[in-house]
Design a protein around this motif. Structure first.
Motif, PDB file in Angstrom:
ATOM      1  N   PHE A  65       0.833  -1.203   0.000  1.00 39.60           N
ATOM      2  CA  PHE A  65       0.000   0.000   0.000  1.00 39.60           C
ATOM      3  C   PHE A  65       0.870   1.257   0.000  1.00 39.60           C
ATOM      4  CE2 PHE A  65      -2.461   3.372   2.011  1.00 39.60           C
ATOM      5  CZ  PHE A  65      -3.604   3.348   1.235  1.00 39.60           C
ATOM      6  N   THR A 172      -9.446   5.230  12.002  1.00 31.61           N
ATOM      7  CA  THR A 172      -9.391   4.412  10.793  1.00 31.61           C
ATOM      8  C   THR A 172     -10.431   3.286  10.822  1.00 31.61           C
ATOM      9  OG1 THR A 172      -7.662   3.069  11.807  1.00 31.61           O
ATOM     10  CG2 THR A 172      -6.945   4.849  10.398  1.00 31.61           C
ATOM     11  N   SER A 175      -7.078  -0.464   9.932  1.00 30.18           N
ATOM     12  CA  SER A 175      -5.690  -0.615  10.391  1.00 30.18           C
ATOM     13  C   SER A 175      -5.586  -0.594  11.916  1.00 30.18           C
ATOM     14  CB  SER A 175      -4.804   0.483   9.791  1.00 30.18           C
ATOM     15  OG  SER A 175      -5.241   1.765  10.183  1.00 30.18           O
ATOM     16  N   SER A 274     -10.352  -6.917   1.271  1.00 28.35           N
ATOM     17  CA  SER A 274      -9.600  -5.867   1.967  1.00 28.35           C
ATOM     18  C   SER A 274      -8.594  -5.210   1.039  1.00 28.35           C
ATOM     19  CB  SER A 274      -8.886  -6.450   3.186  1.00 28.35           C
ATOM     20  OG  SER A 274      -7.981  -7.471   2.796  1.00 28.35           O
ATOM     21  N   ASP A 275      -7.975  -6.010   0.165  1.00 29.80           N
ATOM     22  CA  ASP A 275      -7.035  -5.443  -0.814  1.00 29.80           C
ATOM     23  C   ASP A 275      -7.773  -4.635  -1.875  1.00 29.80           C
ATOM     24  OD1 ASP A 275      -4.936  -6.602   0.522  1.00 29.80           O
ATOM     25  OD2 ASP A 275      -4.869  -8.383  -0.754  1.00 29.80           O
ATOM     26  N   SER A 277     -10.459  -2.887  -1.331  1.00 30.43           N
ATOM     27  CA  SER A 277     -10.762  -1.624  -0.662  1.00 30.43           C
ATOM     28  C   SER A 277      -9.539  -0.704  -0.651  1.00 30.43           C
ATOM     29  CB  SER A 277     -11.238  -1.901   0.767  1.00 30.43           C
ATOM     30  OG  SER A 277     -11.503  -0.700   1.448  1.00 30.43           O
ATOM     31  N   SER A 278      -8.367  -1.279  -0.349  1.00 30.75           N
ATOM     32  CA  SER A 278      -7.137  -0.477  -0.345  1.00 30.75           C
ATOM     33  C   SER A 278      -6.806   0.033  -1.741  1.00 30.75           C
ATOM     34  CB  SER A 278      -5.976  -1.313   0.201  1.00 30.75           C
ATOM     35  OG  SER A 278      -6.214  -1.713   1.527  1.00 30.75           O
ATOM     36  N   LEU A 281      -8.872   2.984  -2.485  1.00 28.77           N
ATOM     37  CA  LEU A 281      -8.334   4.137  -1.770  1.00 28.77           C
ATOM     38  C   LEU A 281      -7.168   4.749  -2.545  1.00 28.77           C
ATOM     39  CD1 LEU A 281      -8.551   5.859   0.762  1.00 28.77           C
ATOM     40  CD2 LEU A 281      -7.088   4.219   1.931  1.00 28.77           C
TER      41      LEU A 281
END
Length: 479
Positions: A65, A172, A175, A274-275, A277-278, A281
């Motif tokens: 990230f 957050t 995290s 989750s990846d 979503s990142s 972002l």
């Protein structure tokens, strides 16, 4: 027998010589020994390459990230026309609406309802975390930046206003939960406050920015700050857009998670939500910086301004973590004040303290960047990039410092558990402690008795009397 051995030895030697005569080497056998053949240079080279690949892969998986942030900013810097507003991909819809909806839909799917229910009634703990995150930190940073403006600090005013906006965002989404779990803290409390903070933040964060904006613009020594970051905030419009892009997807995701818990859990792991979503972002960061580069907003931002914000964020995170620790543990000198039972009852456990520290000090990019987009969507698009920079820097710094903090807090929690287990063992078996003391006293008595006995034997030996196996006899040579 000796002749047979000699004959056997002669035949072996003769056979060996015959083998040598025929051009064959005699075979040698080793019993109980292993011969290691050194690897060839080619094999060593392949092993080194595989080792470096493994290290590079582990680094990428751990810090992808952060590497993605660098790539997103470089792409925005080199090709701003692609990700800017009204650009090739129409980021004002595809990213600033689509990516945000995906992020909070995944957040809703990821929130584990059973864990949230377990810690729902711990009102005092939740209240403490939200007061630290959405009251103490924003107002402290607001007052400090006002002081900087009064003192005419040589730092870009838009960046300092961005620092206040970053402080006004909630904790957050994920995290803080991950770091709390890794430090053996109370994961359920962290998860509950991550969800609660982001829901409350939809209403509280725009209100805080609206309250802070007027005094900040008035105190700013730069005239352009009033033109680019000023203007009134349409609170109703902000709540409407945040409700559609943040709250609604969050609620829909949570309802789906409740109705289809097992399939959603498998789907989330299989497709690495989750990846995803990142990555969304990172798309938002790319779009925000594309707008800023296209508008030339960074032309007034010097390297010293960025360095000042980095140092300021570093000090903020450490300070906020220490304040969270102090308010959760409420330490006091027992040697001076004695034991205050009413104060001991207000102290949280070490596991809860870890959750308070990570949820209190962290700030979210997932909520912060959409908030800045909504608040300043009628202004200069490039302003959003500059205002978002302190939040992005704080996010990177809190990840780095948080992982260092995890190792420290993990040892602290483990030490507390060992101390608690030892105390429970003593309380359950107080006779063990007495037995230990009695055994120690008995050992000391035996040692003293043995010393006296040894001294008596020496004296007896000198006088011609020796003590052997408890019997006494006289030595005639000594008399």
């Amino acid at each position: 027998m000796t002749m047979l051995k000699d004959a056997s030895f002669t035949s072996d030697v003769t056979f060996s010589k015959q083998q040598q005569h025929l051009g064959k080497q005699p075979s040698t056998s080793f019993s109980g020994r292993s011969v290691s053949v050194p690897p060839s240079p080619e094999i060593e080279r392949i092993n080194k390459i595989n080792k470096y690949k493994s290290i590079a892969k582990s680094i990428f998986l751990k810090y992808w990230f952060l590497l993605g942030l660098i790539v997103a900013i470089l792409l925005a810097w080199g090709f701003p026309d692609v990700g800017r507003k009204n650009g090739y991909v129409h980021a004002e819809w595809s990213i600033k609406w689509g990516a945000v909806v995906i992020i909070f839909l995944i957040s809703g799917l990821s929130l584990r309802t059973k864990i949230l229910a377990q810690t729902l009634l711990r009102v005092r703990l939740h209240l403490l975390i939200q007061i630290i995150n959405l009251v103490l930190i924003p107002f402290f940073v607001f007052g400090l930046i006002l002081l900087f403006f009064k003192l005419h600090m040589p730092v870009n005013s838009l960046l300092l206003i961005g620092v206040v906006i970053a402080a006004s965002t909630p904790t957050t989404v994920s995290s803080n939960v991950v770091m709390t779990k890794n430090a053996n803290g109370n994961e359920a409390s962290a998860l509950m406050n991550a969800a609660l903070g982001n829901v409350i933040g939809i209403f509280v964060s725009p209100a805080l920015v609206s309250v802070f904006q007027g005094p900040l613009i008035a105190a700013s020594p730069e005239d352009e700050s009033a033109n680019t970051a000023g203007g009134s905030v349409d609170f109703g419009m902000v709540l409407k857009q945040l409700g559609l892009t943040v709250l609604l997807p969050l609620v829909v995701g949570q309802l789906i998670q409740i109705a289809f818990t097992e399939p959603v859990a498998k789907f989330k792991v299989k497709y690495r939500l989750s990846d995803v979503s990142s990555f969304c972002l990172l798309l938002m960061v790319w779009s925000v910086f594309s707008d800023a580069v296209y508008a030339g907003s960074f032309s007034a931002v010097a390297g010293k301004d960025i360095a000042a914000v980095v140092i300021l964020n570093l000090c903020f995170y450490i300070l906020f973590s220490l304040v969270s620790f102090f308010l959760a543990r409420l330490p006091y000198p027992k040697s001076i004040c004695g034991q205050l039972k009413w104060l001991d009852g207000l102290q949280y456990s070490r596991e809860d303290t870890v959750a308070v520290m990570f949820c209190g000090a962290t700030k979210t990019v997932a909520m912060g960047v959409p908030l800045i987009n909504v608040l300043y969507q009628k202004g200069d698009p490039g302003t959003i990039g500059v205002l978002s920079t302190p939040l992005l820097l704080y996010h990177v710094e809190q990840l780095i410092l948080g992982n260092i903090e995890v190792e420290i807090l993990k040892k602290w929690v483990a030490r507390g558990k060992r101390r608690l287990e030892e105390q429970q063992r003593i309380n359950e078996n107080p006779e063990d402690e007495d037995d230990d003391d009695t055994g120690s006293d008995q050992q000391q008595t035996n040692t003293i008795t043995s010393a006296h006995s040894n001294r008596d034997e020496e004296n007896a030996y000198d006088s011609g009397v020796a003590r052997l196996d408890g019997e006494v006899h006289y030595d005639p040579h000594k008399i």
